[in-house]
Design a protein around this motif. Structure first.
Motif, PDB file in Angstrom:
ATOM      1  N   ALA A   1       0.818  -1.212   0.000  1.00  0.00           N
ATOM      2  CA  ALA A   1       0.000   0.000   0.000  1.00  0.00           C
ATOM      3  C   ALA A   1       0.850   1.260   0.000  1.00  0.00           C
ATOM      4  N   GLN A   2       1.935   1.239   0.730  1.00  0.00           N
ATOM      5  CA  GLN A   2       2.797   2.420   0.802  1.00  0.00           C
ATOM      6  C   GLN A   2       3.286   2.832  -0.576  1.00  0.00           C
ATOM      7  N   VAL A   3       3.609   1.839  -1.415  1.00  0.00           N
ATOM      8  CA  VAL A   3       4.088   2.111  -2.768  1.00  0.00           C
ATOM      9  C   VAL A   3       2.936   2.500  -3.688  1.00  0.00           C
ATOM     10  N   ALA A   4       1.819   1.774  -3.585  1.00  0.00           N
ATOM     11  CA  ALA A   4       0.693   2.007  -4.496  1.00  0.00           C
ATOM     12  C   ALA A   4       0.058   3.386  -4.287  1.00  0.00           C
ATOM     13  N   ARG A   5       0.051   3.855  -3.039  1.00  0.00           N
ATOM     14  CA  ARG A   5      -0.547   5.165  -2.771  1.00  0.00           C
ATOM     15  C   ARG A   5       0.198   6.275  -3.515  1.00  0.00           C
ATOM     16  N   GLU A   6       1.491   6.101  -3.712  1.00  0.00           N
ATOM     17  CA  GLU A   6       2.264   7.134  -4.409  1.00  0.00           C
ATOM     18  C   GLU A   6       1.794   7.312  -5.846  1.00  0.00           C
ATOM     19  N   ARG A   7       1.215   6.254  -6.420  1.00  0.00           N
ATOM     20  CA  ARG A   7       0.739   6.302  -7.797  1.00  0.00           C
ATOM     21  C   ARG A   7      -0.788   6.344  -7.864  1.00  0.00           C
ATOM     22  N   ASN A   8      -1.437   6.449  -6.703  1.00  0.00           N
ATOM     23  CA  ASN A   8      -2.894   6.510  -6.632  1.00  0.00           C
ATOM     24  C   ASN A   8      -3.541   5.262  -7.232  1.00  0.00           C
ATOM     25  N   VAL A   9      -2.896   4.108  -7.037  1.00  0.00           N
ATOM     26  CA  VAL A   9      -3.448   2.834  -7.488  1.00  0.00           C
ATOM     27  C   VAL A   9      -4.062   2.130  -6.279  1.00  0.00           C
ATOM     28  N   PRO A  10      -5.322   1.734  -6.351  1.00  0.00           N
ATOM     29  CA  PRO A  10      -5.953   1.106  -5.181  1.00  0.00           C
ATOM     30  C   PRO A  10      -5.386  -0.277  -4.884  1.00  0.00           C
ATOM     31  N   VAL A  11      -5.378  -0.617  -3.616  1.00  0.00           N
ATOM     32  CA  VAL A  11      -4.961  -1.941  -3.148  1.00  0.00           C
ATOM     33  C   VAL A  11      -6.154  -2.594  -2.469  1.00  0.00           C
ATOM     34  N   VAL A  12      -6.471  -3.808  -2.877  1.00  0.00           N
ATOM     35  CA  VAL A  12      -7.540  -4.582  -2.250  1.00  0.00           C
ATOM     36  C   VAL A  12      -6.877  -5.758  -1.557  1.00  0.00           C
ATOM     37  N   GLY A  13      -6.591  -5.608  -0.268  1.00  0.00           N
ATOM     38  CA  GLY A  13      -5.840  -6.608   0.478  1.00  0.00           C
ATOM     39  C   GLY A  13      -6.716  -7.714   1.017  1.00  0.00           C
ATOM     40  N   PHE A  14      -6.111  -8.877   1.253  1.00  0.00           N
ATOM     41  CA  PHE A  14      -6.832 -10.032   1.770  1.00  0.00           C
ATOM     42  C   PHE A  14      -6.617 -10.237   3.267  1.00  0.00           C
ATOM     43  N   SER A  15      -6.058  -9.261   3.953  1.00  0.00           N
ATOM     44  CA  SER A  15      -5.927  -9.314   5.406  1.00  0.00           C
ATOM     45  C   SER A  15      -7.267  -8.953   6.046  1.00  0.00           C
ATOM     46  N   SER A  16      -7.469  -9.415   7.271  1.00  0.00           N
ATOM     47  CA  SER A  16      -8.696  -9.056   8.001  1.00  0.00           C
ATOM     48  C   SER A  16      -8.469  -7.909   8.976  1.00  0.00           C
ATOM     49  N   ASP A  17      -7.271  -7.343   8.986  1.00  0.00           N
ATOM     50  CA  ASP A  17      -6.930  -6.264   9.918  1.00  0.00           C
ATOM     51  C   ASP A  17      -7.383  -4.924   9.348  1.00  0.00           C
ATOM     52  N   ARG A  18      -8.410  -4.365   9.957  1.00  0.00           N
ATOM     53  CA  ARG A  18      -8.996  -3.130   9.438  1.00  0.00           C
ATOM     54  C   ARG A  18      -8.144  -1.899   9.721  1.00  0.00           C
ATOM     55  N   THR A  19      -7.137  -2.025  10.581  1.00  0.00           N
ATOM     56  CA  THR A  19      -6.330  -0.850  10.933  1.00  0.00           C
ATOM     57  C   THR A  19      -5.471  -0.376   9.768  1.00  0.00           C
ATOM     58  N   ILE A  20      -5.256  -1.215   8.761  1.00  0.00           N
ATOM     59  CA  ILE A  20      -4.427  -0.803   7.628  1.00  0.00           C
ATOM     60  C   ILE A  20      -5.274  -0.298   6.462  1.00  0.00           C
ATOM     61  N   ALA A  21      -6.590  -0.262   6.624  1.00  0.00           N
ATOM     62  CA  ALA A  21      -7.480   0.168   5.545  1.00  0.00           C
ATOM     63  C   ALA A  21      -7.553   1.691   5.479  1.00  0.00           C
ATOM     64  N   GLY A  22      -8.043   2.183   4.349  1.00  0.00           N
ATOM     65  CA  GLY A  22      -8.256   3.606   4.166  1.00  0.00           C
ATOM     66  C   GLY A  22      -7.254   4.236   3.223  1.00  0.00           C
ATOM     67  N   ASN A  23      -7.608   5.394   2.688  1.00  0.00           N
ATOM     68  CA  ASN A  23      -6.728   6.142   1.782  1.00  0.00           C
ATOM     69  C   ASN A  23      -6.306   5.283   0.596  1.00  0.00           C
ATOM     70  N   GLY A  24      -7.305   4.655  -0.031  1.00  0.00           N
ATOM     71  CA  GLY A  24      -7.034   3.848  -1.217  1.00  0.00           C
ATOM     72  C   GLY A  24      -6.733   2.396  -0.955  1.00  0.00           C
ATOM     73  N   VAL A  25      -6.776   1.957   0.302  1.00  0.00           N
ATOM     74  CA  VAL A  25      -6.556   0.555   0.650  1.00  0.00           C
ATOM     75  C   VAL A  25      -7.869  -0.028   1.174  1.00  0.00           C
ATOM     76  N   TYR A  26      -8.286  -1.142   0.566  1.00  0.00           N
ATOM     77  CA  TYR A  26      -9.540  -1.789   0.926  1.00  0.00           C
ATOM     78  C   TYR A  26      -9.246  -3.194   1.438  1.00  0.00           C
ATOM     79  N   ILE A  27     -10.034  -3.630   2.404  1.00  0.00           N
ATOM     80  CA  ILE A  27      -9.812  -4.930   3.027  1.00  0.00           C
ATOM     81  C   ILE A  27     -10.922  -5.879   2.591  1.00  0.00           C
ATOM     82  N   LEU A  28     -10.566  -6.780   1.679  1.00  0.00           N
ATOM     83  CA  LEU A  28     -11.499  -7.804   1.207  1.00  0.00           C
ATOM     84  C   LEU A  28     -11.222  -9.075   1.996  1.00  0.00           C
ATOM     85  N   SER A  29     -12.044  -9.338   2.991  1.00  0.00           N
ATOM     86  CA  SER A  29     -11.818 -10.475   3.872  1.00  0.00           C
ATOM     87  C   SER A  29     -13.146 -10.889   4.485  1.00  0.00           C
ATOM     88  N   LEU A  30     -13.067 -11.796   5.447  1.00  0.00           N
ATOM     89  CA  LEU A  30     -14.244 -12.238   6.203  1.00  0.00           C
ATOM     90  C   LEU A  30     -14.026 -11.834   7.658  1.00  0.00           C
TER      91      LEU A  30
END
Length: 418
Positions: free
Chosen positions: A156-185
């Motif tokens: 996410a740190q790298v992708a945010r510099e280019r404004n490319v969204p990240v859809v992560g598979f972690s369930s930890d919501r603390t890393i979400a936001g500012n272009g990072v989405y948490i796709l998990s259960l």
């Protein structure tokens, strides 16, 4: 590196059979499915897989255009490049299931402009960041994955510099936001759904039985927040070291506390043999199972709860079983094996990227499209992303019965738009 392009429908079963190759390390095994040409429906000749490895060798290597990686047969097309970061080397079984589910989504939803580009995330934030840089060089419009909190944060740190969204598979919501989405259960969604339903049925006082670990503490925090939001109370909590014996001891201790502080429901945040040890212990401790409702998280969905008679009648939140069963059947047909529980995340990630791209070709993966109010319909039912990057899921409430879990409150087919 391996990349996969969409094929014509007539070739998909053959391509799926050929594409059962796990990429390993930073140099992934090279595999390619032939793509359909424009709207005429004609197709290019299909390359044949190496019989010793199953790897499909492309007729010509991809080239780097101004927009990014472009296979020769896709030159001139509008391409949606979907980057996929998975721990192929460090967690091959888990990565393999996610990768195969992503393939299945490409062949189910993709068009001749869909390109899936997988890379190894490694096991650290630094390795994931480097892999993300390579995907950005490849022209990725979105990055799906990785799996763990640290690696999602690194990418996410790298992708945010280019404004490319990240859809992560972690369930930890603390890393979400500012272009990072948490796709998990996430367990928080399970707790939200089960408490919302149980409060609607008149249950307003709760106890918690949970393991003394991060999962258990997160369940406690979610339970207290959801109960407070609905005017309910959490009277007693009991934690334990995660063994059958300690869980049973803790359940009997909880039963003793409930004589002084009675509640209407007990949430048991467990699975497996540890879960099965809690029911009899609560009964032996004096809990009246006819008067106190037992509740569970999604961890109950594995089938172990069904094997313990004292848990009968308990409620738990779960994705729509019928929708999930359809995905599992299609996965088995394609790969001759059952998918892992989280394989559907790979499928849904590719599906939503393709869906979002089709809905707005001028701005394919903008935040507005990813956060659309109607959400998406995936392998575990309907879901959508909130503005803070967390996920909201449409879950069912199931009741444990002798013949198997039955829905007492079905999962919604659509999400309410305020």
């Amino acid at each position: 590196m391996s990349f996969i392009a969409s094929t014509s429908r007539g070739q998909r079963a053959q391509r799926l059979s050929a594409l059962k190759t796990l990429a390993r390390g930073s140099a992934l095994a090279l595999g390619l499915a032939a793509a359909a040409c424009g709207s005429s429906g004609t197709t290019r000749p299909s390359p044949s897989p190496d019989p010793s490895t199953g790897v499909v060798s492309p007729a010509a290597p991809p080239i780097m255009t101004r927009d990014g990686m472009t296979p020769p047969f896709m030159a001139g097309r509008t391409i949606t490049r979907i980057g996929l970061l998975l721990p192929f080397a460090s967690r091959p079984a888990e990565a393999g299931a996610l990768y195969q589910a992503a393939e299945l989504a490409v062949f189910t939803y993709g068009d001749p402009g869909t390109l899936l580009i997988p890379r190894d995330s490694g096991a650290t934030a630094a390795s994931a960041a480097e892999a993300a840089r390579l995907l950005l060089r490849d022209g990725a419009d979105v990055i799906l994955g990785p799996v763990e909190r640290e690696t999602v944060a690194g990418a996410a740190q790298v992708a945010r510099e280019r404004n490319v969204p990240v859809v992560g598979f972690s369930s930890d919501r603390t890393i979400a936001g500012n272009g990072v989405y948490i796709l998990s259960l996430p367990l928080e969604e399970d707790v939200r759904r089960i408490i919302d339903f149980s409060v609607s049925k008149g249950l307003r006082s709760y106890a918690l039985l949970a393991p003394e670990n991060d999962y258990g503490r997160r369940v406690e925090a979610a339970l207290r927040a959801e109960a407070a939001a609905r005017g309910a109370t959490v009277g007693v909590t009991q934690f334990y070291t995660r063994t059958d014996r300690d869980a049973a001891t803790a359940a009997r201790a909880l039963a003793t506390q409930l004589r002084r502080t009675p509640v209407q429901a007990i949430l048991i945040a467990e699975s497996g043999s540890v879960l099965r040890a809690t029911g009899p212990a609560l009964l032996i401790g004096g809990v009246n199972m006819g008067q106190v409702k037992l509740l569970g998280t999604g961890a109950w969905a594995g089938g172990d709860a069904q094997r313990e008679p004292t848990l009968a009648g308990g409620w738990f939140a779960s994705p729509d079983p019928a929708v999930r069963a359809d995905f599992e059947q299609r996965y088995r047909t394609a790969f001759n094996r059952a998918p892992s529980r989280i394989a559907s995340l790979g499928y849904d990630g590719v599906m939503l990227a393709i869906d979002a791209a089709k809905s707005n070709r001028q701005d394919t993966l903008s935040r507005a499209v990813l956060e659309r109010a109607e959400g998406f319909s995936g392998a575990d039912g309907v879901f959508r992303f909130r503005q803070d990057g967390s996920i909201e899921r449409g879950l069912a409430i199931l009741e444990l019965r002798q013949q198997g879990p039955a829905a007492v409150d079905p999962a919604p087919r659509t999400l309410r738009v305020n």
